[in-house]
Design an enzyme around this catalytic site. Structure first.
Site, PDB file in Angstrom:
ATOM      1  N   HIS A 307       5.565   3.207   3.722  1.00 62.31           N
ATOM      2  CA  HIS A 307       5.778   2.839   5.109  1.00 62.31           C
ATOM      3  C   HIS A 307       4.593   3.297   5.938  1.00 62.31           C
ATOM      4  O   HIS A 307       4.025   4.351   5.650  1.00 62.31           O
ATOM      5  CB  HIS A 307       7.071   3.475   5.654  1.00 62.31           C
ATOM      6  CG  HIS A 307       7.583   2.762   6.857  1.00 62.31           C
ATOM      7  ND1 HIS A 307       7.103   3.019   8.116  1.00 62.31           N
ATOM      8  CD2 HIS A 307       8.496   1.772   6.981  1.00 62.31           C
ATOM      9  CE1 HIS A 307       7.710   2.223   8.968  1.00 62.31           C
ATOM     10  NE2 HIS A 307       8.563   1.455   8.311  1.00 62.31           N
ATOM     11  N   ASP A 364      14.135  -1.235   3.260  1.00 61.71           N
ATOM     12  CA  ASP A 364      14.398  -2.474   2.535  1.00 61.71           C
ATOM     13  C   ASP A 364      14.754  -2.254   1.072  1.00 61.71           C
ATOM     14  O   ASP A 364      15.162  -3.183   0.385  1.00 61.71           O
ATOM     15  CB  ASP A 364      13.176  -3.397   2.623  1.00 61.71           C
ATOM     16  CG  ASP A 364      13.040  -3.972   4.013  1.00 61.71           C
ATOM     17  OD1 ASP A 364      14.086  -4.224   4.634  1.00 61.71           O
ATOM     18  OD2 ASP A 364      11.912  -4.154   4.481  1.00 61.71           O
TER      19      ASP A 364
HETATM   20  N1  CMC Z   1       3.078   0.225  -4.158  1.00 62.84           N
HETATM   21  C1  CMC Z   1       1.932   0.737  -4.659  1.00 62.84           C
HETATM   22  N2  CMC Z   1       0.978   1.307  -3.914  1.00 62.84           N
HETATM   23  C2  CMC Z   1       1.168   1.369  -2.599  1.00 62.84           C
HETATM   24  C3  CMC Z   1       2.340   0.863  -1.994  1.00 62.84           C
HETATM   25  C4  CMC Z   1       3.313   0.279  -2.826  1.00 62.84           C
HETATM   26  N3  CMC Z   1       4.449  -0.210  -2.314  1.00 62.84           N
HETATM   27  N4  CMC Z   1       2.282   1.046  -0.659  1.00 62.84           N
HETATM   28  C5  CMC Z   1       1.108   1.655  -0.421  1.00 62.84           C
HETATM   29  N5  CMC Z   1       0.444   1.849  -1.576  1.00 62.84           N
HETATM   30  C6  CMC Z   1      -0.831   2.560  -1.757  1.00 62.84           C
HETATM   31  C7  CMC Z   1      -2.007   1.707  -1.304  1.00 62.84           C
HETATM   32  O1  CMC Z   1      -2.534   0.932  -2.374  1.00 62.84           O
HETATM   33  C8  CMC Z   1      -2.968   2.761  -0.837  1.00 62.84           C
HETATM   34  O2  CMC Z   1      -3.544   3.374  -1.960  1.00 62.84           O
HETATM   35  P1  CMC Z   1      -5.067   3.936  -1.888  1.00 62.84           P
HETATM   36  O3  CMC Z   1      -5.049   5.007  -0.840  1.00 62.84           O
HETATM   37  O4  CMC Z   1      -5.341   4.439  -3.261  1.00 62.84           O
HETATM   38  O5  CMC Z   1      -5.919   2.757  -1.494  1.00 62.84           O
HETATM   39  C9  CMC Z   1      -2.059   3.820  -0.186  1.00 62.84           C
HETATM   40  O6  CMC Z   1      -0.807   3.674  -0.876  1.00 62.84           O
HETATM   41  C10 CMC Z   1      -1.834   3.623   1.309  1.00 62.84           C
HETATM   42  O7  CMC Z   1      -1.356   2.301   1.501  1.00 62.84           O
HETATM   43  P2  CMC Z   1      -1.727   1.376   2.740  1.00 62.84           P
HETATM   44  O8  CMC Z   1      -1.605  -0.057   2.322  1.00 62.84           O
HETATM   45  O9  CMC Z   1      -3.030   1.811   3.319  1.00 62.84           O
HETATM   46  O10 CMC Z   1      -0.573   1.801   3.738  1.00 62.84           O
HETATM   47  P3  CMC Z   1      -0.136   0.980   5.001  1.00 62.84           P
HETATM   48  O11 CMC Z   1       0.414   1.956   5.949  1.00 62.84           O
HETATM   49  O12 CMC Z   1      -1.238   0.085   5.493  1.00 62.84           O
HETATM   50  O13 CMC Z   1       1.029  -0.011   4.437  1.00 62.84           O
HETATM   51  C11 CMC Z   1       3.126  -0.849   3.765  1.00 62.84           C
HETATM   52  C12 CMC Z   1       2.380   0.236   4.571  1.00 62.84           C
HETATM   53  C13 CMC Z   1       4.608  -0.787   4.096  1.00 62.84           C
HETATM   54  C14 CMC Z   1       2.616  -2.241   4.184  1.00 62.84           C
HETATM   55  C15 CMC Z   1       2.870  -0.618   2.244  1.00 62.84           C
HETATM   56  O14 CMC Z   1       3.354   0.659   1.863  1.00 62.84           O
HETATM   57  C16 CMC Z   1       3.495  -1.696   1.372  1.00 62.84           C
HETATM   58  O15 CMC Z   1       2.858  -2.740   1.158  1.00 62.84           O
HETATM   59  N6  CMC Z   1       4.773  -1.483   0.879  1.00 62.84           N
HETATM   60  C17 CMC Z   1       5.463  -2.513   0.112  1.00 62.84           C
HETATM   61  C18 CMC Z   1       6.070  -3.538   1.058  1.00 62.84           C
HETATM   62  C19 CMC Z   1       7.291  -2.994   1.785  1.00 62.84           C
HETATM   63  O16 CMC Z   1       8.185  -2.421   1.183  1.00 62.84           O
HETATM   64  N7  CMC Z   1       7.342  -3.261   3.099  1.00 62.84           N
HETATM   65  C20 CMC Z   1       8.500  -2.889   3.938  1.00 62.84           C
HETATM   66  C21 CMC Z   1       8.167  -1.835   4.931  1.00 62.84           C
HETATM   67  S1  CMC Z   1       9.670  -1.118   5.655  1.00 62.84           S
HETATM   68  C22 CMC Z   1      10.363  -2.391   6.565  1.00 62.84           C
HETATM   69  C23 CMC Z   1       9.640  -2.601   7.835  1.00 62.84           C
HETATM   70  O17 CMC Z   1       9.830  -1.781   8.742  1.00 62.84           O
HETATM   71  O18 CMC Z   1       8.907  -3.586   7.912  1.00 62.84           O
END
Ligand code: CMC
Length: 428
Positions: A307, A364
């Protein structure tokens, strides 16, 4: 004395005021920086940028706190009615008994959707994703109420639009589903309350008497409350930015629905179940999927994990996990997908990759399991999220309009070509 942040650029120091929120959140106000210095700040994905001050929702991602208008999410999810929470978010305080009755009555009396809307619905292919139908239908509502085009109308007129939206969205959502099944549409019934009415329109048919199981009604009420607002997330920010151009409320909410649809935001609930089913069909090989999620050359992510703001735990996920267990027990549902979800959570939470990055199950991860148990089809999961989030979007829009915030218009750092001369086609 108020705090000041000094920014030194090219040997000259500029003072930026520091703003402190009611929960002691700190922000540096850089709104005059460009005018004073010619510099802008850059923050792709707005990871560190406050787009507004807001009095609606407080969350602390480190401590796992979420409160609507000061009330802890745990208390609201446990004790309140969704429409009460909707009123709280939109109008700022819990309603008195009289206010609540009047609000409920108004919502109940606006649930019917104009009969001409059926023509639009019937034109969609059976395979149409209901989120596409929702975004289109909500925007289409504006065409039935041309007087609503002006978002600066008197309060009563704005309230009418707000009530219409809250009342008609469940009808449109249920109709999108019924239409996809090519089943007869069920019209709202005033004798039912909000959640019952939605379940009735989704699952009743004209030839049978309908009974809504209170276990299902309560679970739905809880889920809607848990999704009702989440401050400046992707869809709320979209609603605000579209609304900031003074586009009407229907158009702004429709844009929010589109933003929610993506699998990185609300679309994750559908993606989670699809992922869990894929793991199950693959023989439950968790290690393989965990490796895929960790592999930077593989676009796969563990859906329902991680998240932007919660880095310890998502308080909504905690409540939903318990609710999923309760609902499955009470309804006597045995779901192998839930077992996979539990095992996956256990494996991921003890894996250093996920621990290091603070990746925990989010709202989710378990909501889809409950929706399945309630009989909601997978493609409708994100629509359920939208139903819950609607009052939050409205509250965000209303706050922005009332505060007369300027049109949203970020800047950029241009990294393209410098000026060059046009070469006529025959010479290229
Ligand atoms: N699986 C594997 N790796 C992950 C995941 C995941 N679900 N989420 C983040 N990472 C890794 C990412 O690759 C990165 O690694 P590194 O630092 O080595 O490059 C690190 O964790 C930080 O991730 P980020 O993409 O920079 O984090 P963010 O804050 O931009 O993204 C997120 C947050 C929710 C988009 C992401 O965690 C994700 O894609 N999760 C899966 C989709 C999901 O479940 N979304 C629902 C969110 S809750 C409902 C809502 O409120 O919308």
């Amino acid at each position: 004395m108020s705090e000041i942040a000094n920014i030194t650029l090219e040997g000259k120091t500029y003072e930026c005021p520091v703003i402190t929120g009611s929960e002691n959140e700190k922000a540096i106000d850089i709104s005059k920086l460009r005018a004073q210095t010619g510099y802008i700040t850059i923050d792709t994905g707005f990871k560190n940028t406050g787009s507004t001050k807001s009095g609606i929702t407080f969350l602390d991602g480190e401590k796992g706190i979420l409160r609507y208008r000061g009330y802890p999410i745990e208390q609201l999810a446990d004790q309140a009615e969704f429409l009460e929470v909707a009123y709280l978010l939109v109008y700022g305080n819990l309603p008195s008994k009289e206010e609540f009755l009047a609000f409920k009555e108004s919502i109940t009396h606006h649930t019917l959707v104009h009969e001409d809307m059926r023509q639009f619905l019937e034109a969609y292919p059976a395979k149409a994703h209901p989120m596409g139908i929702m975004a289109a239908s909500l925007c289409t509502l504006s065409t039935f109420y041309p007087e609503s085009q002006d978002p600066t109308r008197p309060t009563e007129a704005i309230d009418l639009t707000i009530h219409r939206l809250i009342a008609k969205t469940p009808t449109l959502a249920a109709w999108a589903y019924k239409n996809a099944m090519r089943h007869p549409l069920m019209y709202p019934l005033n004798k039912f309350d909000y959640c019952e009415n939605f379940l009735y329109m989704m699952f009743a048919n004209p030839s049978e008497k309908y009974y809504a199981d209170p276990v299902i009604v309560n679970a739905l009420n809880k889920l809607l409350i848990l999704h009702a607002d989440h401050e400046q997330n992707c869809s709320a920010s979209t609603v605000r930015i579209v609304g900031s151009s003074q586009a009407n409320l229907y158009a702004s909410i429709s844009a929010g629905v589109s933003a929610l649809w993506g699998p990185l935001h609300g679309g994750a609930n559908q993606a989670v179940i699809e992922m869990l089913e894929a793991i199950k069909n693959d023989g439950g090989k968790l290690d393989k999927w965990i490796q895929k999620a960790k592999d930077k050359n593989d676009p796969f992510r563990l859906m329902g994990f991680g998240h932007r703001v919660y880095k310890n735990f998502d308080p909504r996920a905690k409540i939903i996990k318990k609710a999923a267990d309760d609902v499955l027990n009470k309804l006597g549902v045995v779901d192998p997908v839930l077992d996979i979800a539990k095992q996956l959570e256990e494996v991921a939470l003890s894996d250093q990759y996920f621990v290091d990055r603070g990746l925990y199950p989010n709202v989710d991860f378990y909501s889809g399991i409950i929706y399945r148990a309630l009989g909601i089809p997978t493609e409708m999961f994100t629509v359920m999220f939208a139903l819950g989030r609607l009052p939050g979007w409205i509250a965000q829009w209303k706050e922005m309009m009332e505060e007369g915030q300027p049109i949203g218009r970020p800047r950029q750092v241009y990294t393209g070509e410098n000026e060059r001369d046009y070469i006529p086609l025959e010479k290229r």
